[in-house]
Scaffold this active site. Structure first.
Site, mmCIF file in Angstrom:
data_model
loop_
_atom_site.group_PDB
_atom_site.id
_atom_site.type_symbol
_atom_site.label_atom_id
_atom_site.label_comp_id
_atom_site.label_asym_id
_atom_site.label_seq_id
_atom_site.Cartn_x
_atom_site.Cartn_y
_atom_site.Cartn_z
ATOM 1 N N GLU A 54 0.822 -1.202 0.000
ATOM 2 C CA GLU A 54 0.000 0.000 0.000
ATOM 3 C C GLU A 54 0.863 1.261 0.000
ATOM 4 O O GLU A 54 1.975 1.270 0.526
ATOM 5 C CB GLU A 54 -0.925 -0.008 1.219
ATOM 6 C CG GLU A 54 -1.943 -1.130 1.118
ATOM 7 C CD GLU A 54 -2.874 -1.249 2.314
ATOM 8 O OE1 GLU A 54 -3.996 -1.710 2.105
ATOM 9 O OE2 GLU A 54 -2.495 -0.897 3.434
ATOM 10 N N CYS A 56 3.280 8.634 1.025
ATOM 11 C CA CYS A 56 3.883 7.689 1.954
ATOM 12 C C CYS A 56 4.089 6.385 1.199
ATOM 13 O O CYS A 56 3.138 5.844 0.631
ATOM 14 C CB CYS A 56 2.931 7.510 3.132
ATOM 15 S SG CYS A 56 3.501 6.315 4.345
ATOM 16 N N CYS A 97 6.402 -6.675 7.352
ATOM 17 C CA CYS A 97 7.505 -6.126 8.150
ATOM 18 C C CYS A 97 7.937 -7.164 9.175
ATOM 19 O O CYS A 97 7.125 -7.947 9.655
ATOM 20 C CB CYS A 97 7.046 -4.856 8.869
ATOM 21 S SG CYS A 97 8.383 -3.977 9.721
ATOM 22 N N CYS A 135 6.627 -4.362 15.964
ATOM 23 C CA CYS A 135 6.140 -3.378 16.934
ATOM 24 C C CYS A 135 4.711 -3.772 17.325
ATOM 25 O O CYS A 135 3.877 -4.042 16.465
ATOM 26 C CB CYS A 135 6.163 -1.982 16.311
ATOM 27 S SG CYS A 135 7.810 -1.480 15.803
ATOM 28 N N CYS A 144 1.439 -1.919 15.834
ATOM 29 C CA CYS A 144 1.357 -1.642 14.393
ATOM 30 C C CYS A 144 0.662 -2.774 13.650
ATOM 31 O O CYS A 144 0.972 -3.955 13.873
ATOM 32 C CB CYS A 144 2.765 -1.430 13.833
ATOM 33 S SG CYS A 144 2.793 -1.151 12.052
ATOM 34 N N CYS A 188 -1.206 6.199 9.911
ATOM 35 C CA CYS A 188 0.019 5.572 10.424
ATOM 36 C C CYS A 188 -0.309 4.270 11.139
ATOM 37 O O CYS A 188 -1.166 4.246 12.025
ATOM 38 C CB CYS A 188 0.706 6.464 11.441
ATOM 39 S SG CYS A 188 1.233 8.045 10.826
HETATM 40 N N1 SAH Z 1 9.365 0.926 10.039
HETATM 41 C C1 SAH Z 1 9.587 2.340 9.930
HETATM 42 C C2 SAH Z 1 8.658 2.971 8.907
HETATM 43 C C3 SAH Z 1 7.190 2.945 9.331
HETATM 44 S S1 SAH Z 1 6.781 4.513 9.851
HETATM 45 C C4 SAH Z 1 9.482 2.992 11.298
HETATM 46 O O1 SAH Z 1 9.190 2.281 12.259
HETATM 47 O O2 SAH Z 1 9.760 4.166 11.440
HETATM 48 C C5 SAH Z 1 5.241 4.256 10.572
HETATM 49 C C6 SAH Z 1 5.066 5.107 11.804
HETATM 50 O O3 SAH Z 1 3.767 4.842 12.338
HETATM 51 C C7 SAH Z 1 6.047 4.753 12.912
HETATM 52 O O4 SAH Z 1 6.526 5.916 13.501
HETATM 53 C C8 SAH Z 1 5.212 3.973 13.896
HETATM 54 O O5 SAH Z 1 5.708 4.147 15.200
HETATM 55 C C9 SAH Z 1 3.848 4.573 13.708
HETATM 56 N N2 SAH Z 1 2.743 3.667 14.012
HETATM 57 C C10 SAH Z 1 2.703 2.345 13.871
HETATM 58 N N3 SAH Z 1 1.504 1.847 14.239
HETATM 59 C C11 SAH Z 1 0.766 2.908 14.606
HETATM 60 C C12 SAH Z 1 -0.595 3.069 15.032
HETATM 61 N N4 SAH Z 1 -1.394 2.031 15.154
HETATM 62 N N5 SAH Z 1 -1.013 4.315 15.301
HETATM 63 C C13 SAH Z 1 -0.196 5.389 15.145
HETATM 64 N N6 SAH Z 1 1.062 5.295 14.709
HETATM 65 C C14 SAH Z 1 1.553 4.074 14.447
#
Ligand code: SAH
Length: 357
Positions: free
Chosen positions: A84, A97, A104, A108, A111, A330
């Site tokens: 996506e 984006c 991945c 985390c 996420c 995000c």
């Molecule tokens: N893997 C990289 C690129 C992804 S960026 C990274 O971790 O930076 C995606 C961003 O969204 C990250 O900063 C992550 O912390 C945030 N994120 C992930 N899940 C989320 C959620 N459910 N709500 C808000 N932010 C989230």
């Protein structure tokens, strides 16, 4: 291929070197998707190219449009994988984006992409093609809008796919190619310390964003298992040594999770950690998805946290959710769709989700 690769490839075909640049420019500057379009090439060269080479690698499977104008593209690779990419309009700025991997591996806990696991890396062509397809789409539906900014914040961990990341950055920022300014491109990482150090030595200079998300190791260990390998101390040491250009700052992303990392004491710990780092903090109130045991803090809690950060001297911005009604915000990218086949611009009607003010 980078421009250099294309020139070498042309020579290997028995053609003059400039053929490589000609074709490369058609693809990366003009966005050509067939050799037929390359009108300044002799017909026989075009025919030979069609036999020996391939342009573009993704197809648009679905476009969903949010009530806030955000568009999410589901793109399919040649081997049938879905990824996506999201186009986020904002005044005279439009940010895209993009994804760097299918799924991945970083895991985390908050996420949605993490739940997919890692399927595979995207190659450099698949990374850059997201931009070209988005440009095409915008040219069709909103010709006055241009993609001005690019963030590697979609699916995947860019630094886990290091070689393709760098190659894609070279192509996208090349002044004979896609021509995106290096200052308008941001790579976001969960904090792979050795790769961060390597990135600092490259000649391509994107902005850097780091998903910190916690003010201490106890919390970060819990929500980002990668912290057990490279903890906050190691991460900040690498960032303090990172060769940052003048007038640039590191962005720290901080996903705000109710009852986990949103207390005022957490803001105080964060301020202490980041003292002496040229940075800003982007607070991202957690965006919901079905698989996670978290909650978004109340509007009051979010505001209190942000105010405390500001009071403690950190430049802090609140990132409002964009496209959350189509799972485009995000941390929501998990190939969830409304099941409709290729229908550009279909607006999915969903009941409004209370927004954070
Ligand atoms: N893997 C990289 C690129 C992804 S960026 C990274 O971790 O930076 C995606 C961003 O969204 C990250 O900063 C992550 O912390 C945030 N994120 C992930 N899940 C989320 C959620 N459910 N709500 C808000 N932010 C989230």
């Amino acid at each position: 291929m980078t421009l250099g690769d294309a020139e070498e490839w042309a020579v290997a075909q028995g053609w003059p070197r400039f053929r490589g640049e000609q074709v490369w420019r058609w693809v990366h500057d003009k966005g050509a998707r067939s050799f037929e379009e390359m009108s300044n090439l002799p017909r026989e060269v075009r025919a030979e190219l069609a036999e020996r080479a391939r342009i573009g690698s993704l197809t648009v499977a679905e476009v969903q449009t949010s009530r806030d104008g955000t568009r999410k593209l589901r793109l399919v690779t040649h081997d049938g994988q879905s990824i996506e990419s999201v186009i986020i309009p904002g005044g005279d700025k439009t940010t895209q984006c993009i994804s760097s991997q299918v799924g991945c591996a970083v895991d985390c806990q908050f996420c949605a992409t993490a739940k997919l696991g890692l399927k595979r890396n995207l190659d450099a062509g698949e990374i850059v093609d997201q931009v070209y397809l988005a440009r095409r789409l915008l040219a069709e539906v909103e010709p006055e809008r241009r993609i001005t900014n690019l963030v590697y914040m979609g699916m995947g961990e860019p630094l886990h796919n290091y070689e393709n990341l760098i190659k894609s950055l070279r192509i996208l920022t090349h002044d004979k190619g896609a021509k995106l300014g290096q200052r308008r491109v941001t790579v976001s990482t969960a904090g792979l310390v050795p790769k961060l150090e390597k990135l600092g030595l490259e000649d391509v200079r994107p902005n850097l964003a780091v998903s910190l998300n916690a003010p201490n190791d106890a919390i970060r260990d819990e929500i980002m298992p990668i912290n057990r390998k490279w903890n906050i101390g190691k991460l900040l040491a690498a960032l303090k040594a990172y060769p940052l250009e003048q007038r640039r700052r590191i962005t720290f992303e901080y996903v705000l999770l109710a009852g986990v990392n949103d207390g005022l004491e957490h803001a105080a710990q964060l301020a202490k950690l980041l003292r002496g780092v040229r940075c800003k903090v982007n607070i991202i109130p957690w965006n919901p998805h079905p698989e996670a045991p978290y909650q978004r803090p109340s509007a009051e809690a979010i505001e209190a946290f942000q105010e405390e950060c500001k009071r403690l001297g950190m430049p802090t911005y609140l990132r409002m959710p964009r496209g959350d009604d189509i799972d485009a915000a995000c941390g929501q990218l998990a190939n969830r769709s409304n099941g409709q086949a290729i229908v550009p611009l279909r607006v999915r009607k969903t009941p409004p989700i209370p927004a954070v003010e």
